[in-house]
Design an enzyme around this catalytic site. Structure first.
Site, PDB file in Angstrom:
ATOM      1  N   ARG A 164       0.853  -1.201   0.000  1.00 19.28           N
ATOM      2  CA  ARG A 164       0.000   0.000   0.000  1.00 19.28           C
ATOM      3  C   ARG A 164       0.884   1.245   0.000  1.00 19.28           C
ATOM      4  NH1 ARG A 164      -3.884  -3.180   3.861  1.00 19.28           N
ATOM      5  NH2 ARG A 164      -1.863  -3.799   4.624  1.00 19.28           N
ATOM      6  N   ILE A 165       1.911   1.228   0.853  1.00 21.75           N
ATOM      7  CA  ILE A 165       2.788   2.399   0.940  1.00 21.75           C
ATOM      8  C   ILE A 165       3.608   2.527  -0.345  1.00 21.75           C
ATOM      9  CG2 ILE A 165       4.756   3.394   2.167  1.00 21.75           C
ATOM     10  CD1 ILE A 165       3.575   2.020   4.736  1.00 21.75           C
ATOM     11  N   ASP A 184       9.386  -6.737  -6.445  1.00 19.00           N
ATOM     12  CA  ASP A 184       8.273  -7.309  -5.677  1.00 19.00           C
ATOM     13  C   ASP A 184       7.891  -8.630  -6.330  1.00 19.00           C
ATOM     14  OD1 ASP A 184       5.774  -8.044  -4.597  1.00 19.00           O
ATOM     15  OD2 ASP A 184       5.270  -5.960  -4.164  1.00 19.00           O
ATOM     16  N   ARG A 245      10.334  -1.962   8.345  1.00 14.26           N
ATOM     17  CA  ARG A 245      10.669  -2.536   9.652  1.00 14.26           C
ATOM     18  C   ARG A 245      12.170  -2.807   9.646  1.00 14.26           C
ATOM     19  NH1 ARG A 245       6.684  -0.715  11.254  1.00 14.26           N
ATOM     20  NH2 ARG A 245       4.862  -1.700  12.190  1.00 14.26           N
ATOM     21  N   ASP A 268      13.817   5.319   9.609  1.00 15.75           N
ATOM     22  CA  ASP A 268      12.730   5.627  10.549  1.00 15.75           C
ATOM     23  C   ASP A 268      12.475   4.424  11.452  1.00 15.75           C
ATOM     24  OD1 ASP A 268      10.599   7.374  11.483  1.00 15.75           O
ATOM     25  OD2 ASP A 268       9.218   5.932  10.596  1.00 15.75           O
ATOM     26  N   GLU A 273      14.776  -1.570  18.048  1.00 14.96           N
ATOM     27  CA  GLU A 273      14.185  -0.233  18.029  1.00 14.96           C
ATOM     28  C   GLU A 273      13.749   0.146  19.443  1.00 14.96           C
ATOM     29  OE1 GLU A 273      11.760   0.460  14.523  1.00 14.96           O
ATOM     30  OE2 GLU A 273      10.449   1.688  15.772  1.00 14.96           O
ATOM     31  N   HIS A 292      10.571   6.377  14.370  1.00 17.33           N
ATOM     32  CA  HIS A 292       9.357   5.690  13.900  1.00 17.33           C
ATOM     33  C   HIS A 292       8.175   6.678  13.832  1.00 17.33           C
ATOM     34  CE1 HIS A 292       7.590   1.379  13.671  1.00 17.33           C
ATOM     35  NE2 HIS A 292       6.775   2.209  13.068  1.00 17.33           N
ATOM     36  N   ILE A 293       8.416   7.750  13.093  1.00 10.87           N
ATOM     37  CA  ILE A 293       7.402   8.814  13.014  1.00 10.87           C
ATOM     38  C   ILE A 293       6.737   8.910  11.645  1.00 10.87           C
ATOM     39  CG2 ILE A 293       8.320  10.342  14.794  1.00 10.87           C
ATOM     40  CD1 ILE A 293       9.664  11.888  12.381  1.00 10.87           C
TER      41      ILE A 293
HETATM   42  N1  LIG Z   1       7.384   3.767   9.779  1.00 10.72           N
HETATM   43  C1  LIG Z   1       6.088   3.746  10.072  1.00 10.72           C
HETATM   44  O1  LIG Z   1       5.600   4.553  10.864  1.00 10.72           O
HETATM   45  C2  LIG Z   1       5.177   2.753   9.383  1.00 10.72           C
HETATM   46  C3  LIG Z   1       3.805   3.021   9.282  1.00 10.72           C
HETATM   47  C4  LIG Z   1       2.996   2.125   8.571  1.00 10.72           C
HETATM   48  C5  LIG Z   1       3.541   0.950   8.032  1.00 10.72           C
HETATM   49  N2  LIG Z   1       4.874   0.714   8.192  1.00 10.72           N
HETATM   50  C6  LIG Z   1       5.484  -0.497   7.592  1.00 10.72           C
HETATM   51  O2  LIG Z   1       5.563  -0.302   6.180  1.00 10.72           O
HETATM   52  C7  LIG Z   1       5.581  -1.584   5.522  1.00 10.72           C
HETATM   53  C8  LIG Z   1       4.562  -1.608   4.400  1.00 10.72           C
HETATM   54  O3  LIG Z   1       3.232  -1.500   4.953  1.00 10.72           O
HETATM   55  P1  LIG Z   1       1.956  -1.675   3.992  1.00 10.72           P
HETATM   56  O4  LIG Z   1       0.746  -1.565   4.828  1.00 10.72           O
HETATM   57  O5  LIG Z   1       2.135  -0.798   2.818  1.00 10.72           O
HETATM   58  O6  LIG Z   1       2.190  -3.208   3.553  1.00 10.72           O
HETATM   59  P2  LIG Z   1       1.205  -4.183   2.748  1.00 10.72           P
HETATM   60  O7  LIG Z   1       0.535  -5.121   3.689  1.00 10.72           O
HETATM   61  O8  LIG Z   1       0.348  -3.402   1.817  1.00 10.72           O
HETATM   62  O9  LIG Z   1       2.302  -5.009   1.920  1.00 10.72           O
HETATM   63  C9  LIG Z   1       1.954  -6.197   1.273  1.00 10.72           C
HETATM   64  C10 LIG Z   1       2.619  -6.221  -0.087  1.00 10.72           C
HETATM   65  O10 LIG Z   1       4.056  -6.129   0.042  1.00 10.72           O
HETATM   66  C11 LIG Z   1       4.645  -6.775  -1.085  1.00 10.72           C
HETATM   67  N3  LIG Z   1       5.619  -7.779  -0.614  1.00 10.72           N
HETATM   68  C12 LIG Z   1       5.374  -8.836   0.211  1.00 10.72           C
HETATM   69  N4  LIG Z   1       6.496  -9.572   0.351  1.00 10.72           N
HETATM   70  C13 LIG Z   1       7.461  -8.974  -0.397  1.00 10.72           C
HETATM   71  C14 LIG Z   1       8.827  -9.270  -0.654  1.00 10.72           C
HETATM   72  N5  LIG Z   1       9.403 -10.374  -0.162  1.00 10.72           N
HETATM   73  N6  LIG Z   1       9.534  -8.423  -1.425  1.00 10.72           N
HETATM   74  C15 LIG Z   1       8.953  -7.323  -1.962  1.00 10.72           C
HETATM   75  N7  LIG Z   1       7.645  -7.017  -1.777  1.00 10.72           N
HETATM   76  C16 LIG Z   1       6.914  -7.818  -1.004  1.00 10.72           C
HETATM   77  C17 LIG Z   1       3.506  -7.464  -1.848  1.00 10.72           C
HETATM   78  O11 LIG Z   1       3.109  -6.623  -2.934  1.00 10.72           O
HETATM   79  C18 LIG Z   1       2.390  -7.520  -0.830  1.00 10.72           C
HETATM   80  O12 LIG Z   1       1.105  -7.556  -1.423  1.00 10.72           O
HETATM   81  C19 LIG Z   1       5.285  -2.604   6.631  1.00 10.72           C
HETATM   82  O13 LIG Z   1       6.486  -3.186   7.073  1.00 10.72           O
HETATM   83  C20 LIG Z   1       4.676  -1.772   7.743  1.00 10.72           C
HETATM   84  O14 LIG Z   1       4.861  -2.371   9.003  1.00 10.72           O
HETATM   85  C21 LIG Z   1       5.687   1.582   8.843  1.00 10.72           C
END
Ligand SMILES: NC(=O)c1ccc[n+]([C@@H]2O[C@H](COP(=O)([O-])OP(=O)(O)OC[C@H]3O[C@@H](n4cnc5c(N)ncnc54)[C@H](O)[C@@H]3O)[C@@H](O)[C@H]2O)c1
Length: 334
Positions: A164-165, A184, A245, A268, A273, A292-293
């Site tokens: 999603r991100i 990916d 992460r 971040d 952590e 982690h912001i």
């Molecule tokens: N820093 C922060 O404050 C913060 C905030 C929100 C999320 N996050 C982190 O950001 C990351 C992404 O979150 P999201 O909600 O976008 O994830 P998500 O659940 O949408 O990601 C799933 C997708 O990641 C891809 N993926 C899975 N395994 C993979 C691999 N081995 N190699 C490459 N791509 C792969 C696939 O397209 C899968 O559908 C997560 O680790 C989440 O914990 C961090």
């Protein structure tokens, strides 16, 4: 559901006014009965008695996993609307078999992370962090001191994960003069093409990018996805940006690369952590460490509460939810 549902919050009480400011709360109150004492602490066994007539739980950061004791105490429960991102550990595996509708606010939480990423790509490309340090130390500036690699013209950005991100980052990068690569394994070459990026394997991405930005979730498969050998493939002076992460990167190998000054990093998230107080990463001029912001904070929390309210509106109207999470998708999700 014919009657007004009974809704209870299970989240950190101090987040409630940020997640549900008055205009969001009144939209929720128009849909549902929010009894007195609506925030329950599910760690308190006495609170379970409050769940007997509950139809919908709105969960959030600070909510413990909903064990079978909690689910048994809530026989009318139909939906769990999570105002945080990941619901991976919210229910036990058996809990997913109870026909509950589960939804998350991960999509709303993706926006600030993508904005942070865009900002860091632009500022690191411009050399802002190092040039600011040098300016502060020398109190003078000579134009010719700026290395020719500084700048955002034709920069190549490698994204790991069209999550999603990752997808929001792709959208935000569109107006700029960047060549965007993607690694990916769950995305085909055609899908990547449709997103406007080029799918490559991980080694190619690491070797070819000026900035590598990590957006894949933490799964057993992604643990130390970028290890010593991967870091060694990165170009001299390249930036490693991690908002995902810490576990995705081997931090011993990364620390060596950063102490040597060969690579730059914006982190971040880290492993562990926070990092130990003695970690050199806090003070290195080529490292920007933030606590982690990147995800939702302050006024951004409102979007997470609003997501839950909009999901409830759809649920009550018998429409499909926009952010429903299925158990079978969790193995590759955050
Ligand atoms: N820093 C922060 O404050 C913060 C905030 C929100 C999320 N996050 C982190 O950001 C990351 C992404 O979150 P999201 O909600 O976008 O994830 P998500 O659940 O949408 O990601 C799933 C997708 O990641 C891809 N993926 C899975 N395994 C993979 C691999 N081995 N190699 C490459 N791509 C792969 C696939 O397209 C899968 O559908 C997560 O680790 C989440 O914990 C961090």
């Amino acid at each position: 559901m014919s009657e007004r549902p009974s809704v209870v919050f299970a989240l950190e009480a101090r987040h409630l006014p940020l997640l549900f400011p008055p205009e969001v709360m009144s939209r929720l109150a128009a849909l549902a009965d929010l009894g007195p004492g609506t925030v329950v602490d599910l760690r308190d066994p006495e609170a379970l008695g409050l769940l007997a007539g509950v139809d919908v739980l709105i969960t959030g950061w600070g909510c413990p996993p909903l064990g079978l004791d909690v689910l048994d105490a809530a026989p009318r429960l139909r939906a769990v609307l999570h105002t945080g991102g990941s619901v991976k550990y919210l229910l036990p595996p058996e809990g997913w078999d109870r026909g509950l509708v589960v939804s998350s606010a991960a999509a709303a939480n993706a926006l600030p992370v993508a904005e942070y990423t865009l900002g860091m790509i632009l500022l690191s490309g411009k050399g802002v962090f190092e040039l600011r340090e040098r300016f502060r130390a020398e109190r003078s500036f000579v134009m010719g001191q700026v290395h020719r690699s500084v700048g955002n013209a034709g920069r190549r950005v490698g994204l790991i994960g069209a999550s999603r991100i990752g997808r929001r980052v792709i959208e935000l990068l569109r107006p700029f003069d960047f060549d965007v690569l993607l690694h990916d394994p769950y995305v085909t070459r055609e899908e990547a093409h449709g997103l406007g990026v080029r799918k490559v394997d991980l080694a190619e991405l690491l070797a070819m990018s000026d900035v590598v930005s990590v957006h894949a979730p933490a799964t057993p498969e992604t643990r130390h996805l970028i290890g010593r050998a991967g870091l060694a493939l990165m170009r001299d002076g390249a930036v490693l940006l991690n908002t995902s992460r810490g576990s995705l990167i081997d931090h011993d190998a990364l620390t060596e690369e950063l102490v040597s000054g060969r690579l730059r990093a914006v982190l971040d998230v880290t492993e562990p952590e926070p990092l130990p107080a003695a970690s050199p990463l806090y003070d290195l001029p080529n490292v920007l460490l933030t606590p982690h912001i990147a995800g939702s904070h302050g006024n951004e929390l409102r979007r997470l509460g609003l997501t839950a309210v909009e999901e409830l509106e759809r649920f009550l109207a018998g429409r499909p939810l926009c952010h429903r999470v299925e158990h079978g998708d969790l193995h590759r999700a955050a």
